[in-house]
Design an enzyme around this catalytic site. Structure first.
Site, short mmCIF file in Angstrom:
data_model
loop_
_atom_site.label_atom_id
_atom_site.label_comp_id
_atom_site.label_asym_id
_atom_site.label_seq_id
_atom_site.Cartn_x
_atom_site.Cartn_y
_atom_site.Cartn_z
N PRO A 97 0.82 -1.22 0.00
CG PRO A 97 -0.22 -1.20 2.08
CD PRO A 97 0.57 -2.06 1.16
CD GLU A 124 0.86 -5.49 10.69
OE1 GLU A 124 0.95 -4.40 10.11
OE2 GLU A 124 -0.20 -5.94 11.14
NE ARG A 162 -9.20 -5.38 -20.01
CZ ARG A 162 -9.56 -4.32 -20.73
NH1 ARG A 162 -8.76 -3.28 -20.82
NH2 ARG A 162 -10.73 -4.30 -21.33
CG ASP A 177 -10.93 -0.80 -22.57
OD1 ASP A 177 -12.14 -0.95 -22.73
OD2 ASP A 177 -10.11 -1.73 -22.62
N1 SAH Z 1 1.50 -3.01 7.36
C1 SAH Z 1 1.41 -2.70 5.96
C2 SAH Z 1 0.17 -3.33 5.33
C3 SAH Z 1 0.25 -4.82 5.21
S1 SAH Z 1 -1.12 -5.48 4.36
C4 SAH Z 1 1.30 -1.21 5.78
O1 SAH Z 1 0.56 -0.57 6.55
O2 SAH Z 1 1.89 -0.65 4.85
C5 SAH Z 1 -0.51 -7.04 3.89
C6 SAH Z 1 -0.05 -7.18 2.46
O3 SAH Z 1 -1.13 -6.95 1.58
C7 SAH Z 1 1.03 -6.20 2.02
O4 SAH Z 1 2.31 -6.69 2.32
C8 SAH Z 1 0.80 -6.09 0.53
O5 SAH Z 1 1.48 -7.10 -0.18
C9 SAH Z 1 -0.69 -6.34 0.39
N2 SAH Z 1 -1.48 -5.10 0.21
C10 SAH Z 1 -2.40 -4.61 1.07
N3 SAH Z 1 -2.96 -3.49 0.57
C11 SAH Z 1 -2.41 -3.26 -0.63
C12 SAH Z 1 -2.57 -2.26 -1.62
N4 SAH Z 1 -3.43 -1.25 -1.46
N5 SAH Z 1 -1.83 -2.33 -2.74
C13 SAH Z 1 -0.94 -3.33 -2.91
N6 SAH Z 1 -0.74 -4.31 -2.00
C14 SAH Z 1 -1.45 -4.29 -0.87
#
Ligand code: SAH
Length: 271
Positions: A97, A124, A162, A177
């Protein structure tokens, strides 16, 4: 896989502790067909296969305490090495994220890569030293937090696939698109011509190719104007778009004028 006649063949490798999730994704629909046609190959590497010990543990408690678990670096490093055997030229992408926000432009750029190695985090996230040492790019699919990187990886793989020549069957279908030309897509209709009292715009039934094209342009522009005006600022208007906006402006001005001149008095302030 030998690749398609035009040479496009993209290798996706997803690193995950839930390979079945990925498998279900590429066993269906366009993904399945693209793989059968040799446009892509898709492999899930099970991180657990690279974990040591009887229990094949892939996560551990965080240094410094606190809640949640962290994905251990050693199994991940070995899983990445295995993925590089499959797709040596592919950049290593960590789904996170905190990463760069994924969009259509990025999808287009990625479609030119020979492959992608996608690390799906859990808990995490992954030990920071993996990110520092092995990851070329961190990628987010939006400002929200999911429980794992598998869905984000599928989002990226789907959006990229795609765009590969031949993947959709019809070369043109990705071309109109949303976001492709910096505009949203027009509305789409299929049979029946009347559905619960609502009919299809006449022009689409006319068979008149040019008028249909200009209706679609206008509908796409109107949608973009109403829903995503920010897109209009990012990509300059072309001549026909300026003409359409000017036409709408004069129609709107005419409407306002006729209401003001011929209509009822404007409502007085409440009180
Ligand atoms: N503690 C981290 C979140 C971990 S969520 C933080 O706050 O940054 C667990 C896993 O889900 C992450 O390691 C990632 O691979 C995936 N993930 C969660 N949300 C995501 C998003 N919006 N985009 C991409 N990967 C995501």
């Amino acid at each position: 896989m030998t690749g398609t006649p035009n040479g496009t063949h993209m290798k996706f490798v997803a690193l995950t502790i839930f390979p079945e999730l990925m498998q279900a994704f590429w066993d269906n629909g366009i993904m399945r067909r693209a793989a059968a046609d040799g446009i892509i190959s898709a492999t899930a590497v099970n991180i657990r296969d690279y974990a040591k010990g009887r229990h094949r543990v892939t996560d551990d408690r965080p240094y410094g305490g606190g809640c949640g678990m962290v994905m251990k670096p050693e199994p991940l490093a070995d899983a990445i090495a295995a993925a590089k055997q499959v797709a040596p030229e592919a950049p290593v992408v960590l789904m996170a994220p905190q990463g760069k926000r994924f969009d259509q432009t990025m999808a287009r750029n990625m479609a030119a890569e020979p492959g992608l190695i996608l690390i799906c985090g859990r808990y995490e996230g992954v030990d920071e030293r993996i990110t520092e040492r092995f990851v070329d790019m961190e990628l987010s699919i939006g400002d929200f937090v999911l429980t794992g990187g598998e869905l984000p990886a599928m989002v990226v793989i789907d959006a990229v696939t795609r765009l590969l020549p031949g993947a959709l069957g019809n070369e043109d279908s990705a071309g109109q698109d949303s976001f492709c030309h910096g505009r949203l897509d027009c509305g789409h209709y299929t049979r029946p011509p009347d559905f619960k009292g609502r009919s299809v715009p006449d022009v689409l039934l006319s068979g008149h190719h040019e008028r249909i094209t200009s209706w679609r342009r206008a509908d796409a522009l109107m949608r973009t104007l109403v829903r995503r005006p920010d897109l209009l600022r990012q990509k300059p208007l072309d001549g026909p778009e300026v003409a359409l906006l000017e036409k709408w402006r004069s129609e709107i001005e005419e409407l306002i004028r006729s209401q003001r001149d011929g209509g009822t008095d404007p409502p007085s302030g409440g009180g």
